[in-house]
Design a protein around this motif. Sequence first.
Motif, mmCIF file in Angstrom:
data_model
loop_
_atom_site.group_PDB
_atom_site.id
_atom_site.type_symbol
_atom_site.label_atom_id
_atom_site.label_comp_id
_atom_site.label_asym_id
_atom_site.label_seq_id
_atom_site.Cartn_x
_atom_site.Cartn_y
_atom_site.Cartn_z
ATOM 1 N N LEU A 155 -88.654 -59.927 -31.396
ATOM 2 C CA LEU A 155 -87.589 -58.926 -31.323
ATOM 3 C C LEU A 155 -86.203 -59.556 -31.198
ATOM 4 N N GLY A 156 -86.142 -60.883 -31.207
ATOM 5 C CA GLY A 156 -84.854 -61.556 -31.074
ATOM 6 C C GLY A 156 -84.427 -61.805 -29.646
ATOM 7 N N MET A 157 -85.334 -61.588 -28.693
ATOM 8 C CA MET A 157 -85.030 -61.797 -27.278
ATOM 9 C C MET A 157 -85.343 -63.252 -26.915
ATOM 10 N N THR A 158 -84.546 -64.155 -27.416
ATOM 11 C CA THR A 158 -84.873 -65.568 -27.303
ATOM 12 C C THR A 158 -84.552 -66.167 -25.940
ATOM 13 N N GLY A 159 -83.935 -65.397 -25.065
ATOM 14 C CA GLY A 159 -83.632 -65.889 -23.721
ATOM 15 C C GLY A 159 -84.618 -65.412 -22.682
ATOM 16 N N SER A 160 -85.784 -64.915 -23.109
ATOM 17 C CA SER A 160 -86.716 -64.282 -22.189
ATOM 18 C C SER A 160 -88.072 -64.973 -22.177
ATOM 19 N N THR A 161 -88.605 -65.162 -20.972
ATOM 20 C CA THR A 161 -89.952 -65.692 -20.771
ATOM 21 C C THR A 161 -90.630 -64.862 -19.692
ATOM 22 N N PHE A 162 -91.803 -64.311 -20.023
ATOM 23 C CA PHE A 162 -92.538 -63.468 -19.087
ATOM 24 C C PHE A 162 -93.741 -64.234 -18.536
ATOM 25 N N LYS A 163 -93.945 -64.114 -17.243
ATOM 26 C CA LYS A 163 -95.098 -64.729 -16.589
ATOM 27 C C LYS A 163 -96.048 -63.700 -15.981
ATOM 28 N N ASN A 164 -95.644 -62.444 -15.984
ATOM 29 C CA ASN A 164 -96.508 -61.370 -15.517
ATOM 30 C C ASN A 164 -96.036 -60.062 -16.139
ATOM 31 N N SER A 165 -96.784 -59.008 -15.886
ATOM 32 C CA SER A 165 -96.485 -57.712 -16.512
ATOM 33 C C SER A 165 -95.595 -56.835 -15.658
ATOM 34 N N THR A 166 -95.282 -57.279 -14.436
ATOM 35 C CA THR A 166 -94.652 -56.401 -13.452
ATOM 36 C C THR A 166 -93.221 -56.778 -13.088
ATOM 37 N N GLY A 167 -92.874 -58.061 -13.242
ATOM 38 C CA GLY A 167 -91.607 -58.549 -12.721
ATOM 39 C C GLY A 167 -91.744 -59.145 -11.343
ATOM 40 N N TRP A 168 -92.996 -59.348 -10.912
ATOM 41 C CA TRP A 168 -93.233 -59.978 -9.607
ATOM 42 C C TRP A 168 -92.576 -61.358 -9.600
ATOM 43 N N PRO A 169 -91.953 -61.766 -8.487
ATOM 44 C CA PRO A 169 -91.196 -63.018 -8.462
ATOM 45 C C PRO A 169 -92.008 -64.219 -8.933
ATOM 46 N N ASP A 170 -91.409 -64.962 -9.845
ATOM 47 C CA ASP A 170 -91.977 -66.195 -10.380
ATOM 48 C C ASP A 170 -90.803 -67.008 -10.890
ATOM 49 N N PRO A 171 -90.720 -68.297 -10.524
ATOM 50 C CA PRO A 171 -89.549 -69.085 -10.920
ATOM 51 C C PRO A 171 -89.382 -69.239 -12.422
ATOM 52 N N GLU A 172 -90.447 -69.021 -13.195
ATOM 53 C CA GLU A 172 -90.349 -69.145 -14.647
ATOM 54 C C GLU A 172 -90.243 -67.799 -15.350
#
Length: 388
Positions: A155-172
């Motif tokens: 989708l062109g969201m090149t600044g995004s990295t997801f590590k979970n489905s919720t937004g729970w805190p994760d440094p990455e």
Amino acid sequence: MLLSRRIFRSVLAATLLSGAVHVQSVWALDTPASHVFMVDTTTGTVLLDKNGDTAMAPASMSKLMTLYMVFERLQDGRLSLDDKFYVSENAWRKGGAKTGGSTMFLEPSMRVRVEDLIRGIIVQSGNDACIVIAEALSGSEEAFAADMTKKAYELGMTGSTFKNSTGWPDPEHRVTAHDLARLAQLTVERFPEYYHYYSEQSFVFNGIKQSNRNPLIYKDMGADGLKTGHTEESGYGLTASAKRDDRRLVLVVNGLSSKKMRSTESERLLEWGFREFGNYPLFKAGDVVTDANVWLGQKASVPLVIENDLTLTLPKRARQGMKVKVTFEGPIPAPLQKGQRVAMLSITAPDVTPVEIPLLAGESVEQLGLVGRLGAALDYILWGGGSR
């Protein structure tokens, strides 16, 4: 801290879903938010940008991507609203009330309709509902997060990295405000049949009623979505959208210090965007802007047309100072092919970057034959080309 004064180079669109022109205002506005990005979705004009391309912790605003992936499957027929997903022990344990996060109070071994899970995520911000969806669609939350990141890049969201489905805190686990604005706009425009869920004010599940945390949908300001977020790291954030008449603004704010500030600051920024800027339609696709003389052609002139609709978002105070000019080296020599770029439309206004749009030949013009060219040349020598 002042918002960025970065000038966005005006270009002919290939904006998300329109043929509009981007213009960046040079205005700046104070805000306590650490990250801000606001865009007029009709034209793609960026109205405010403070650290918009800097990675941040998005908290529950991440759930916009979880829902996008559900809506995509609903739209193409891979899912239906009546499909039921199984609530695993893992989803209950990680997303339940005991973790301290938001929950829709699912219970292990439940089978829950997709529509209820959607409403549980949007209205109740249910972490448990997100994990149920992740496990159903990808087998595990980790695999689903990888799919989210892959979709983001598509989708062109090149600044995004997801590590979970919720937004729970994760440094990455990081997203930019710019990317969230893009995702919000795509959600509004691609899924009109499902977007209405974002404006629901309350939802009851398992006998428990919860209210939507988005403060703007309770105000008479045209707001109809999308999603709040909060963790200790991220502060209070909101991805919001509001529509008035034919204008829609998308706003992302993050890093605010309280729920109250999230509400008042989001409202203030959107009101500023609607009040200080206007959309000005100038031409429709195919409109004749002017005519140009043709040299040695079977026609004396050719219409100059614009390829795409042209609407500008401008500061309202700059509208009176707007100037439109067409430039080309003329007369334009024949032969000409319809659609050939032959001129440039220039638009200037105070406090905005000049806009330059190519103009096309509105029709083909064949070159005169030898005798005609000789006659035209003689005519030009004798009379300066006044008769053609």
